[in-house]
Scaffold this active site. Structure first.
Site, PDB file in Angstrom:
ATOM      1  N   CYS A   2      66.752  33.388  -8.420  1.00  0.00           N
ATOM      2  CA  CYS A   2      65.317  33.637  -8.534  1.00  0.00           C
ATOM      3  C   CYS A   2      65.152  35.130  -8.754  1.00  0.00           C
ATOM      4  CB  CYS A   2      64.579  33.188  -7.281  1.00  0.00           C
ATOM      5  SG  CYS A   2      62.788  33.461  -7.391  1.00  0.00           S
ATOM      6  N   GLU A 104      62.334  30.926 -14.901  1.00  0.00           N
ATOM      7  CA  GLU A 104      63.758  30.831 -15.239  1.00  0.00           C
ATOM      8  C   GLU A 104      63.868  30.925 -16.753  1.00  0.00           C
ATOM      9  OE1 GLU A 104      66.954  31.630 -14.699  1.00  0.00           O
ATOM     10  OE2 GLU A 104      66.410  30.771 -12.752  1.00  0.00           O
TER      11      GLU A 104
END
Length: 223
Positions: A2, A104
């Site tokens: 992340c 992402e």
């Protein structure tokens, strides 16, 4: 992993059942939270869930100048209890990192496509995190990191890691430093149910950390 996330809601809305806001954190909606930013966290302070700000990028015990060390923004669930950088915080200083989405980038050939992932009901997410107060020269710096786990089926086509997301029923034990059952703590750090999240291809705004606004999460138009 992340590496970028969002918190687009006001703190009093995002944290209404999570923590006591004992002071004004001066938080503005953010569509592109990046490493080393000051971010809200929730931790247990004198037995009360309290919101505060911390540098995203945990400062390990042997570092006295964070500018000279890469920010430890993520900790892997499978090693977090044992790695020297994270071990003490895992035992004593666990926290929640509020978010309402994360990004992402999926690599296809020589190009990367950004995806935005959020709850299907667009409610806040509680990432499992660690907290540490470090002495850096003459000052103290609060820092944090996000724990990642294996990707679920939704995330796997995009990346093999994702943030560990906690449910409200897990908050008390996760935040309580007196709770030391290692296996039970680690069992919380599992991929969330696929049905909780929704992912879509988004406009490739946000690569620059200075970019903000809803264009960062704008979907790519069909066709």
């Amino acid at each position: 992993m992340c590496g970028r996330y969002t918190l687009r809601t006001k703190l009093n809305q995002a944290l209404q059942d999570w923590a006591v806001l004992t002071r004004d954190l001066a938080w503005e909606a953010c569509y592109n939270i990046a490493p080393t930013d000051q971010v809200p966290i929730v931790r247990l302070e004198n037995g009360i869930r309290t919101a505060s700000l911390a540098r995203w990028g945990l400062i390990p015990p042997w570092v006295d100048d964070p500018a000279r060390s890469p920010p430890l923004i993520n900790a892997r669930a499978d090693t977090v209890a044992d790695k020297p950088a994270f071990r003490t915080s895992f035992q004593q200083s666990r926290c929640l990192v509020p978010a309402d989405g994360f990004y992402e980038w999926k690599k296809t050939g020589k190009t990367k496509q950004k995806y935005f992932i959020h709850r299907t009901d667009d409610q806040p997410l509680a990432f499992a995190g660690l907290f540490r107060r470090a002495r850096c020269g003459e000052r103290f710096v609060d820092s944090c990191c996000i724990i990642t786990t294996d990707a679920n089926s939704l995330m796997n086509p995009l990346h093999d890691r994702m943030p560990a997301i906690l449910s409200p029923g897990q908050f008390d034990r996760w935040l309580d430093p007196e709770f030391q059952a290692k296996d039970q703590l680690l069992s919380m750090l599992r991929p969330c149910d696929d049905a909780m999240l929704y992912a879509y291809a988004a406009q490739n705004h946000g690569g620059n950390v200075r970019e903000q606004g809803d264009q960062c999460i704008a979907p790519i138009a069909a066709g």
